[in-house]
Design a protein around this motif. Sequence first.
Motif, PDB file in Angstrom:
ATOM      1  N   ASN A 650       0.834  -1.202   0.000  1.00  0.00           N
ATOM      2  CA  ASN A 650       0.000   0.000   0.000  1.00  0.00           C
ATOM      3  C   ASN A 650       0.875   1.261   0.000  1.00  0.00           C
ATOM      4  OD1 ASN A 650      -2.627   1.259   0.179  1.00  0.00           O
ATOM      5  ND2 ASN A 650      -2.088   1.791   2.293  1.00  0.00           N
ATOM      6  N   GLU A 651       1.941   1.234   0.807  1.00  0.00           N
ATOM      7  CA  GLU A 651       2.863   2.375   0.822  1.00  0.00           C
ATOM      8  C   GLU A 651       3.521   2.555  -0.539  1.00  0.00           C
ATOM      9  OE1 GLU A 651       6.991   3.785   3.099  1.00  0.00           O
ATOM     10  OE2 GLU A 651       5.897   1.995   3.765  1.00  0.00           O
ATOM     11  N   LEU A 653       2.343   1.621  -3.480  1.00  0.00           N
ATOM     12  CA  LEU A 653       1.352   2.089  -4.449  1.00  0.00           C
ATOM     13  C   LEU A 653       1.133   3.593  -4.334  1.00  0.00           C
ATOM     14  CD1 LEU A 653      -0.868   1.600  -6.550  1.00  0.00           C
ATOM     15  CD2 LEU A 653      -2.415   0.999  -4.651  1.00  0.00           C
ATOM     16  N   HIS A 654       0.876   4.075  -3.142  1.00  0.00           N
ATOM     17  CA  HIS A 654       0.576   5.498  -2.976  1.00  0.00           C
ATOM     18  C   HIS A 654       1.804   6.366  -3.253  1.00  0.00           C
ATOM     19  CE1 HIS A 654      -2.960   3.835  -0.939  1.00  0.00           C
ATOM     20  NE2 HIS A 654      -3.527   5.038  -1.059  1.00  0.00           N
ATOM     21  N   SER A 655       2.952   5.936  -2.812  1.00  0.00           N
ATOM     22  CA  SER A 655       4.146   6.748  -3.049  1.00  0.00           C
ATOM     23  C   SER A 655       4.492   6.797  -4.531  1.00  0.00           C
ATOM     24  CB  SER A 655       5.323   6.162  -2.252  1.00  0.00           C
ATOM     25  OG  SER A 655       5.066   6.194  -0.870  1.00  0.00           O
ATOM     26  N   THR A 657       2.368   6.353  -7.202  1.00  0.00           N
ATOM     27  CA  THR A 657       1.390   7.173  -7.936  1.00  0.00           C
ATOM     28  C   THR A 657       1.569   8.654  -7.640  1.00  0.00           C
ATOM     29  OG1 THR A 657      -0.175   6.756  -6.110  1.00  0.00           O
ATOM     30  CG2 THR A 657      -0.318   5.330  -8.050  1.00  0.00           C
ATOM     31  N   GLU A 658       1.958   8.967  -6.420  1.00  0.00           N
ATOM     32  CA  GLU A 658       2.206  10.375  -6.087  1.00  0.00           C
ATOM     33  C   GLU A 658       3.400  10.908  -6.862  1.00  0.00           C
ATOM     34  OE1 GLU A 658       2.927  13.223  -2.163  1.00  0.00           O
ATOM     35  OE2 GLU A 658       2.582  11.076  -1.935  1.00  0.00           O
ATOM     36  N   LEU A 725      -6.228   5.859 -11.685  1.00  0.00           N
ATOM     37  CA  LEU A 725      -5.783   5.789 -10.288  1.00  0.00           C
ATOM     38  C   LEU A 725      -6.842   5.135  -9.417  1.00  0.00           C
ATOM     39  CD1 LEU A 725      -4.117   9.303  -9.802  1.00  0.00           C
ATOM     40  CD2 LEU A 725      -2.955   7.095  -9.967  1.00  0.00           C
ATOM     41  N   VAL A 730      -6.520   4.122  -5.633  1.00  0.00           N
ATOM     42  CA  VAL A 730      -5.928   5.357  -5.142  1.00  0.00           C
ATOM     43  C   VAL A 730      -6.865   6.502  -5.468  1.00  0.00           C
ATOM     44  CG1 VAL A 730      -3.956   6.920  -5.254  1.00  0.00           C
ATOM     45  CG2 VAL A 730      -3.606   4.443  -5.465  1.00  0.00           C
ATOM     46  N   LYS A 731      -7.182   7.312  -4.476  1.00  0.00           N
ATOM     47  CA  LYS A 731      -8.005   8.489  -4.705  1.00  0.00           C
ATOM     48  C   LYS A 731      -7.134   9.608  -5.252  1.00  0.00           C
ATOM     49  CE  LYS A 731     -11.510   7.640  -1.173  1.00  0.00           C
ATOM     50  NZ  LYS A 731     -12.180   8.192   0.031  1.00  0.00           N
ATOM     51  N   ASP A 734      -6.464  12.640  -3.104  1.00  0.00           N
ATOM     52  CA  ASP A 734      -5.509  12.543  -1.996  1.00  0.00           C
ATOM     53  C   ASP A 734      -4.101  12.924  -2.426  1.00  0.00           C
ATOM     54  OD1 ASP A 734      -7.559  11.703  -0.407  1.00  0.00           O
ATOM     55  OD2 ASP A 734      -7.112   9.549  -0.631  1.00  0.00           O
ATOM     56  N   ILE A 735      -3.885  13.153  -3.714  1.00  0.00           N
ATOM     57  CA  ILE A 735      -2.561  13.498  -4.228  1.00  0.00           C
ATOM     58  C   ILE A 735      -2.523  15.002  -4.477  1.00  0.00           C
ATOM     59  CG2 ILE A 735      -0.867  13.079  -6.031  1.00  0.00           C
ATOM     60  CD1 ILE A 735      -2.169  10.371  -6.529  1.00  0.00           C
TER      61      ILE A 735
END
Length: 756
Positions: A650-651, A653-655, A657-658, A725, A730-731, A734-735
């Motif tokens: 999860n970390e 994925l979000h990092s 995509t950001e 996304l 991923v929302k 949120d980015i």
Amino acid sequence: MVDFPSPSLPSRKAAELFGDPADDSEPLWFKKSSFLSSDFDPESYISDLRSFVPLESLGAELRSHLAVLKSELVDLINRDYADFVSLSTRLVDVDSAVARMRAPLADFRDKAAAFRSSLDNSLSSLRSGQRQRAEASAAREILERLLDTFHVVSKVEKLIKELSSAHSDGASLDGVNVEKDRLSNENSFQPTENGTTVRVTQSILLERIASEMNRIKFSVSNAKDLPFIVNMEKRIQSATELLDHSLGHCFTDGLEHRDEDAIFNCLRAYAAIDDTAAAEEIFRTNIVAPLVQEVVPYSQSEVIDETASEGLEEDYKKLMQCIRKDCKFILDIASIANSGLHVFDFLANSILKEVLLAIQKGKPNAFSPGRPTVFLKNYKSSLSFVAYLEGYCPSRAAVSRFRSQAVYVDFMRQWNIGVYFSLRFQEIAGTLDSALVVNTVTPVENLYNNPGKDKILTLKQSVALLESLRSCWSDDVLVISCSDKFFRLSLQLLSRYSTWLSSGLVARKARKSDPSSTSEWAINAPIEDFIYVMHDVGFLINELSGRYLEHVLHLLETCSTDVLVLVRRSISLAVSSLEASLPAVMDALIDGIAERCVEDLKQLKGITATYRMTNKLPVRHSPYVSGILRPLKAFLDGERLVYLSKKLINELLHSTTERITNRYYEMAADVVNLARKTESSLLRLRQGAQRRAGASSDALDNNISDTEKICMQLFLDIQEHGRNLAALGVKATDIPAYTSLWQLVAPEDKQSQILL
């Protein structure tokens, strides 16, 4: 009468400074009694006072005191002046009075001198008598000692004759017993009883002789230069040789027949003459040596049997059985309380000495650390054997004496633990170093066929580290006396692995390789391999903080609390070093995936060429948008992701995509800003041309600009990117970069709310 001038008083300033009163009395520091002392020294007095009294004040006070003394002297003379003047008139016929007193005094002096001379003569006579008496006493003592020595030597010779007669009687008796044994089996036990009686009798005589020989040695040591003693040396030497021979023969005979009474008496005899080494050597050669040679054969020629096994464990087991069966009897005799036989050390000087000699000659390679595995087994077996011998010591003091013997020290010196550790160091450290010098990370074979993937290491480099760490504390490697060295080696292994890991991550981030370092693996490794790195580092952290640490502390439980605290702290620091590398590994994963995704983003620059100077309007998103997150999705669908926890996934994925969206925003902002600058320049040129031609600009104002077209296309693209996304979970809202990108390209009526 005489008048003296009065001295000047000290100044007011000095008086106030040193506490002098305002009246004429002397100050506190001025003591008149000092002048009356027998050891008064003017220079010392002045040097003591000048440190806190000015010389002017001191001089003024001394002059004042001198004036007072002179005044008192004049007063005394004036007071008794009449008696002083009339003194000479009273001294009449003084010489006659002196002559009358001189005669009796001279007579008394002569009498005192005569009496003193008489006393000196008497004292000299007494001292001479005492000296003669002391000399006579010393001579008598020497004579008595010589006579005693003569009597003792004669007694010893007589006892030796009795010993010889007892020995001959015993021999004849043995002959008779042998004849009886031939005639009848009923009296088969009788020879043993008679033989035992003879041996005990001989041992008792030998003990008496030894006691007397001890007296002779004492007498000879105190009068060895006297002619009488010199003339008796041959007799004493002959008696000593006979005693040694007879005692050795009796002791040997007692050992062969296990005659405890005879052995006890012989040992007391050896202790009496302070020749314990002879008894220990006889026991070694007659009892221990044959037993040991049956287990570890050797020859005096020191020819090494190359076919002999180098292992000692089985040999020690057999030797323990032999000691328990054939040597325990004399150990029990030597440990009898209040017997005086504690001076013997058969364990070290007989048993251990013979065992050491047998190993040195029969199995010399057993001491060689060149084969570490065999060496360690032999070393541990030897420690167990020595501990078995110490079990026969009746007290701690006996154990200390056993360990202080030269044979024990020599035996322990044979085991070169320093060389053994050096070989193990090269073996363990070399294994890890060989695994780390390769230019690529190497996964473990049959990795995907293992069901417990979360409980194994995935890279051979990590496996080499853990195996090396465990080897340092395994029973097949560890020597507890070198535990500090093995612990240092463990920390060095962890440091080597941490350096290998950190240097590789730094080189990958800098995109710069160093041929002299071990960082090539990180530059050459595909991004998927960093999943293995992330998993292995986490696995090592848990292992080192858990079972490995507890295992080390269990092995070192006999150490002090301070040592255990230092061990725990040191391992914790090593674990912290590994933990510090986890963010860098995650960053390498994110950076590698983001680079793949950004490759499709480069097509974004083609939007400018598509909508410049045309009337075409965007109606759907660009094709490149669908490919932006495709590498990330492929990575998340890969088989290797099972080695990462859900939290890490999860970390990641979000990092990722950001970071991709940040890059998307940067490239889109560059395109939009460039389009606006270009359009602004073109607009100024067109307006200038129209003004010169006199045309109206209304038509121009009603057209959609290229920048607006580009923003419309980018708006459609980021909407699709947001939906992609969302498909990954991923929302987009949120980015922060997505929000900035939306505000950059979205129409004014859609700026306030993001709708995908």
